[in-house]
Scaffold this active site. Sequence first.
Site: not given
Length: 287
Positions: A120, A97, A53
């Site tokens: 997200d 994460q 990422k």
Amino acid sequence: MARIIDGSALARSLDAQTAAEAAELKSRHGIVPGLAVILVGNDPASEVYVARKIKGCARVGITSFEHRLPHDCSEAEVLALIAALNGDRAIHGILVQVPLPPQIDPARVLGAIDPAKDVDGFHPVNVGRLSTGTGGLVPCTPLGVMKLLDTVVDDYRGLNAVVIGKSNIVGKPIAMLLLEREATVTVTHIETRGLPEIARQADIVIAAAGSPRLVRGFWIREGAIVIDVGITRVPGQDGRKDRLVGDAAIDEMAHAAAVTPVPGGVGPMTIACLLSNTVTASRGAMP
Ligand code: NAD
């Protein structure tokens, strides 16, 4: 032969578009998109995902800020970091994460992120917006699935779509996005009875179960489209490298209209959509 939908190529073109939008935000409005990535502990798979990422950010002109917390840190420490990032004007996207260590409640952590910075798309506000069709940031993998489908489907109205897997991060949001396009959606899961027969009714099958080669050729009707979200790492034998295996046996699907490969299908699109969501979130900072 079924058409192979090339997710790597589509991700490259989405990255080019994201980079152009990031450059325009900078030149016209002085905004440099910023993504904060929080990694708690040192789970090896999470390390790999975070590294990808961060590399992706550099590729498209997003500044990334990596925050590492030890495996035994408290939930309060994570929440304090999120509160600081919520108030930081250089940060437009915040990503935590997962998985998180057991002492940290993921729902509380994800719910603490400012919905406008929730790249997200896991915050309940964004989940609610998605399910009511009222905008918001859309989870990256489902968004990538729709962009892959859009390369082979013009009009979803009335198509039968079968989603295999009902997780909050993949199966359910994909179902919502397909419903929004007026497809007729059936969501299935581990307890579903007669899954092969249900799948055989589908114009579109989305496999997101995490079960290697679950979806066999005889589950798929002639001319259907198969999007394979599943990724399972199979250890290499005799010194060979590990392999990534999808949920669909695409070698048995020559009669399908189009299929996505694993790797090189949904996977690359997930990161490309994260970068695109970060630039979308940055637009919220425009005067
Ligand atoms: P999950 O474990 O949270 O959910 C799996 C779902 O599949 C559950 O609803 C379960 O009931 C269902 N399921 C499991 N086995 C089944 C079976 N035999 N028959 C029918 N249904 C079954 O997983 P998840 O987070 O939704 O991820 C699903 C898969 O997608 C995993 O392989 C994961 O690695 C992969 N994934 C890929 C990406 C990507 O970028 N390509 C992103 C996220 C997840």
